[in-house]
Write a protein that holds these residues in place. Sequence first.
Motif, PDB file in Angstrom:
ATOM      1  N   HIS A 187       0.828  -1.204   0.000  1.00  0.00           N
ATOM      2  CA  HIS A 187       0.000   0.000   0.000  1.00  0.00           C
ATOM      3  C   HIS A 187       0.865   1.258   0.000  1.00  0.00           C
ATOM      4  N   THR A 188       1.933   1.250   0.825  1.00  0.00           N
ATOM      5  CA  THR A 188       2.752   2.455   0.873  1.00  0.00           C
ATOM      6  C   THR A 188       3.520   2.660  -0.430  1.00  0.00           C
ATOM      7  N   LEU A 189       3.681   1.598  -1.222  1.00  0.00           N
ATOM      8  CA  LEU A 189       4.298   1.781  -2.536  1.00  0.00           C
ATOM      9  C   LEU A 189       3.268   2.289  -3.538  1.00  0.00           C
ATOM     10  N   GLY A 190       2.012   2.336  -3.141  1.00  0.00           N
ATOM     11  CA  GLY A 190       0.981   2.871  -4.015  1.00  0.00           C
ATOM     12  C   GLY A 190       0.189   1.819  -4.781  1.00  0.00           C
ATOM     13  N   MET A 191       0.339   0.550  -4.413  1.00  0.00           N
ATOM     14  CA  MET A 191      -0.422  -0.486  -5.131  1.00  0.00           C
ATOM     15  C   MET A 191      -1.886  -0.450  -4.723  1.00  0.00           C
ATOM     16  N   THR A 192      -2.753  -0.575  -5.698  1.00  0.00           N
ATOM     17  CA  THR A 192      -4.189  -0.609  -5.421  1.00  0.00           C
ATOM     18  C   THR A 192      -4.535  -1.967  -4.797  1.00  0.00           C
ATOM     19  N   PRO A 193      -5.733  -2.068  -4.216  1.00  0.00           N
ATOM     20  CA  PRO A 193      -6.107  -3.362  -3.623  1.00  0.00           C
ATOM     21  C   PRO A 193      -6.021  -4.504  -4.635  1.00  0.00           C
ATOM     22  N   GLY A 194      -6.438  -4.253  -5.871  1.00  0.00           N
ATOM     23  CA  GLY A 194      -6.378  -5.298  -6.888  1.00  0.00           C
ATOM     24  C   GLY A 194      -4.944  -5.713  -7.184  1.00  0.00           C
ATOM     25  N   GLN A 195      -4.068  -4.716  -7.333  1.00  0.00           N
ATOM     26  CA  GLN A 195      -2.659  -5.018  -7.606  1.00  0.00           C
ATOM     27  C   GLN A 195      -2.036  -5.756  -6.428  1.00  0.00           C
ATOM     28  N   THR A 196      -2.373  -5.339  -5.221  1.00  0.00           N
ATOM     29  CA  THR A 196      -1.829  -6.000  -4.038  1.00  0.00           C
ATOM     30  C   THR A 196      -2.274  -7.456  -4.009  1.00  0.00           C
ATOM     31  N   MET A 197      -3.537  -7.681  -4.319  1.00  0.00           N
ATOM     32  CA  MET A 197      -4.056  -9.040  -4.326  1.00  0.00           C
ATOM     33  C   MET A 197      -3.332  -9.884  -5.377  1.00  0.00           C
ATOM     34  N   ARG A 198      -3.246  -9.363  -6.602  1.00  0.00           N
ATOM     35  CA  ARG A 198      -2.672 -10.143  -7.702  1.00  0.00           C
ATOM     36  C   ARG A 198      -1.176 -10.354  -7.562  1.00  0.00           C
ATOM     37  N   ARG A 199      -0.467  -9.306  -7.163  1.00  0.00           N
ATOM     38  CA  ARG A 199       0.990  -9.367  -7.211  1.00  0.00           C
ATOM     39  C   ARG A 199       1.634  -9.797  -5.909  1.00  0.00           C
ATOM     40  N   ILE A 200       0.955  -9.550  -4.786  1.00  0.00           N
ATOM     41  CA  ILE A 200       1.581  -9.829  -3.496  1.00  0.00           C
ATOM     42  C   ILE A 200       0.894 -10.992  -2.783  1.00  0.00           C
ATOM     43  N   MET A 201      -0.430 -10.943  -2.712  1.00  0.00           N
ATOM     44  CA  MET A 201      -1.106 -11.942  -1.880  1.00  0.00           C
ATOM     45  C   MET A 201      -1.294 -13.274  -2.605  1.00  0.00           C
ATOM     46  N   LEU A 202      -1.853 -13.230  -3.810  1.00  0.00           N
ATOM     47  CA  LEU A 202      -2.164 -14.503  -4.466  1.00  0.00           C
ATOM     48  C   LEU A 202      -0.922 -15.357  -4.765  1.00  0.00           C
ATOM     49  N   PRO A 203       0.184 -14.752  -5.242  1.00  0.00           N
ATOM     50  CA  PRO A 203       1.348 -15.617  -5.488  1.00  0.00           C
ATOM     51  C   PRO A 203       1.817 -16.338  -4.223  1.00  0.00           C
ATOM     52  N   GLN A 204       1.730 -15.641  -3.090  1.00  0.00           N
ATOM     53  CA  GLN A 204       2.182 -16.286  -1.853  1.00  0.00           C
ATOM     54  C   GLN A 204       1.139 -17.277  -1.358  1.00  0.00           C
ATOM     55  N   THR A 205      -0.131 -16.958  -1.595  1.00  0.00           N
ATOM     56  CA  THR A 205      -1.193 -17.909  -1.268  1.00  0.00           C
ATOM     57  C   THR A 205      -0.989 -19.184  -2.062  1.00  0.00           C
ATOM     58  N   MET A 206      -0.639 -18.993  -3.332  1.00  0.00           N
ATOM     59  CA  MET A 206      -0.421 -20.123  -4.242  1.00  0.00           C
ATOM     60  C   MET A 206       0.581 -21.099  -3.635  1.00  0.00           C
ATOM     61  N   ARG A 207       1.685 -20.557  -3.129  1.00  0.00           N
ATOM     62  CA  ARG A 207       2.711 -21.424  -2.563  1.00  0.00           C
ATOM     63  C   ARG A 207       2.182 -22.168  -1.339  1.00  0.00           C
ATOM     64  N   LEU A 208       1.401 -21.434  -0.532  1.00  0.00           N
ATOM     65  CA  LEU A 208       0.897 -22.040   0.692  1.00  0.00           C
ATOM     66  C   LEU A 208      -0.098 -23.156   0.408  1.00  0.00           C
ATOM     67  N   ILE A 209      -0.891 -22.989  -0.672  1.00  0.00           N
ATOM     68  CA  ILE A 209      -1.938 -23.980  -0.882  1.00  0.00           C
ATOM     69  C   ILE A 209      -1.545 -25.042  -1.903  1.00  0.00           C
ATOM     70  N   LEU A 210      -0.291 -24.981  -2.411  1.00  0.00           N
ATOM     71  CA  LEU A 210       0.117 -25.997  -3.388  1.00  0.00           C
ATOM     72  C   LEU A 210      -0.030 -27.433  -2.870  1.00  0.00           C
ATOM     73  N   PRO A 211       0.369 -27.710  -1.633  1.00  0.00           N
ATOM     74  CA  PRO A 211       0.148 -29.075  -1.137  1.00  0.00           C
ATOM     75  C   PRO A 211      -1.329 -29.459  -1.190  1.00  0.00           C
ATOM     76  N   VAL A 212      -2.202 -28.510  -0.864  1.00  0.00           N
ATOM     77  CA  VAL A 212      -3.641 -28.768  -0.922  1.00  0.00           C
ATOM     78  C   VAL A 212      -4.049 -29.052  -2.373  1.00  0.00           C
ATOM     79  N   LEU A 213      -3.529 -28.226  -3.303  1.00  0.00           N
ATOM     80  CA  LEU A 213      -3.880 -28.429  -4.706  1.00  0.00           C
ATOM     81  C   LEU A 213      -3.393 -29.786  -5.202  1.00  0.00           C
ATOM     82  N   GLY A 214      -2.218 -30.186  -4.739  1.00  0.00           N
ATOM     83  CA  GLY A 214      -1.695 -31.487  -5.140  1.00  0.00           C
ATOM     84  C   GLY A 214      -2.622 -32.606  -4.683  1.00  0.00           C
ATOM     85  N   ASN A 215      -3.054 -32.524  -3.454  1.00  0.00           N
ATOM     86  CA  ASN A 215      -4.006 -33.521  -2.952  1.00  0.00           C
ATOM     87  C   ASN A 215      -5.306 -33.455  -3.738  1.00  0.00           C
ATOM     88  N   SER A 216      -5.725 -32.236  -4.082  1.00  0.00           N
ATOM     89  CA  SER A 216      -6.949 -32.080  -4.863  1.00  0.00           C
ATOM     90  C   SER A 216      -6.835 -32.791  -6.202  1.00  0.00           C
TER      91      SER A 216
END
Lengths: 286, 254
Positions: A187-216
Amino acid sequence: MAAETKQGLSPQDLPPPGLAVRRLVHPWRWVAGAVVIAVLALLVRAFAKGQIRWPIVGEFLAADVIVKGFGWTLLLTFAALALGILLGFVFGVMRLSANPVLRFAAWLYVWIFRGTPVLLQLLIWFNIALVFPRLYIPGLVDVKMVEVMTPLVAAVLGLGMNEGSYLTEAVRGGILSVDRGQVEAAHTLGMTPGQTMRRIMLPQTMRLILPVLGNSAVGMLKFTSLAATIAMPEMLNAAQRIYFINGAVIELLFVCAIWYLAGTTLLSIGQYYLERHFGRSAGGRA
Amino acid sequence: MTVAVRTVGVRKAFSGHEVLKGIDLEVSYGEVLCILGPSGSGKSTLLRCINHLEMPDSGYAWVDGQIIGYELRGKALHELPVRRLRAQQSQLGMVFQHFNLFAHRTVIGNVIEGPMLVRGQTREAATKRGMELLDMVGMAAKAEAWPSQLSGGQKQRVAIARALAMEPRVMLFDEPTSALDPELVGEVLEVMKRLAAAGTTMIVVTHEIGFAREVADRVVVMIDGEIREAGPAAQVLANPSDPRVRTFLGRVLA
Ligand SMILES: Nc1ncnc2c1ncn2[C@@H]1O[C@H](COP(=O)(O)OP(=O)(O)OP(=O)(O)O)[C@@H](O)[C@H]1O
Ligand SMILES: [Mg+2]
């Protein structure tokens, strides 16, 4: 001093370094190993001598119908998984929305699709024409439901929407565990909520849930067999159609088992490489 | 001297507990202001109200010609849509106590993320400038490393480069060395001194009295959500007039 060393070795009696070391023997490990090997050998013998016509298994393993059926199984797995992941991310993000209506809608989705058996969902999708005889969206489509809701479509919807409800929870948990500080930094770098979600949160979420996706993925490959009940020509359905004719029930079921095992093994290998790719950033200190 | 930052009557309470009791502050361009004060006195909250990570209950911060987070229309402050707020926030470089590097980006990836995404720079341009900044903080050799591979001091220097990459008008530091092992504090303060010498406008919350004495143009001491003492560093640190400030400084200088 003398009292302390009385029972033990005294310093002048100590042996030189470099003595041979005799490792402790673990007899029970050998016994346990031998028992298990014996049991396995008995099992193999039992199946080899049992009433299974192994040549038939071999013959059908590469039969056209079975291979084609496995092709459908794979197609269904990937289509339903893709739908599930898409829905999981959409509803997972909605679950954390600031908008209470969106939050409620996502909760409702999870409640319904996680709360009912997936086989039941498959049957309902397949028979949805009983509720809605026509699929009618003004200006877009107007067709008979039975023409749209083919076994494949019903299976993708049923398995995908069910999977999505589980992944929604995984995505939500993954997003919640992304460090708040990084979000504030974005946010302090000026990223909008959408950009923060796409560029910061989802990629890291992806890593966290990969084991779950593998089981899926592994689970999905197996759950596709449920689609046999709605006349989807995937592998189990194909095998059933063959053994209804030739009576080689167990042989064809074994053929399926071998193919499923091959599939799940490949998926597990794929998962290993994906996790390694997304786990790059977690590397140890250089 | 031209004013760069002014806070006007900033108040903030968390569940009834008043953390900021009307803060008025002024910082000029090129000036370094250090904020000292005991734990819980509201220093972080003040910085976070200045860059609008927290919305003040009343009052506002004015930076470089703009009221942060609001638009003055008639007699009211209208909350800005998030895009315009973010544009303002990107003018305020923020350095956090816990670095907050993006864990899934390399060092250079952290630095170029903002310029590319927010400023629309090309990867080449952002990388070129990013490498200059990393060089400035002494981290160019680690450009391809992952944050998890860095020491605390290295992380904080990367975080400073990342904030500078947005070419902010003002830099805010919230206890940038508090999470560091003692032997790593110096390398971060060194970078900050260089920034100060280059004329960067800085507001620094810190417990490093030595840094304040050496680098700060002015020092303010906050206690219980109020500014109890303000003035040139030498004066405030040597003979504060407020008894509670004297007690506080006596403790930290001891
Ligand atoms: N998000 C929040 N919710 C509730 N209380 C908060 C929140 N942020 C800060 N506070 C409270 O406000 C008070 C001031 O906190 P703040 O972090 O501004 O202090 P500080 O001066 O930065 O202290 P420190 O030197 O320990 O960092 C503390 O009592 C803290 O518990
Ligand atoms: Mg603080």
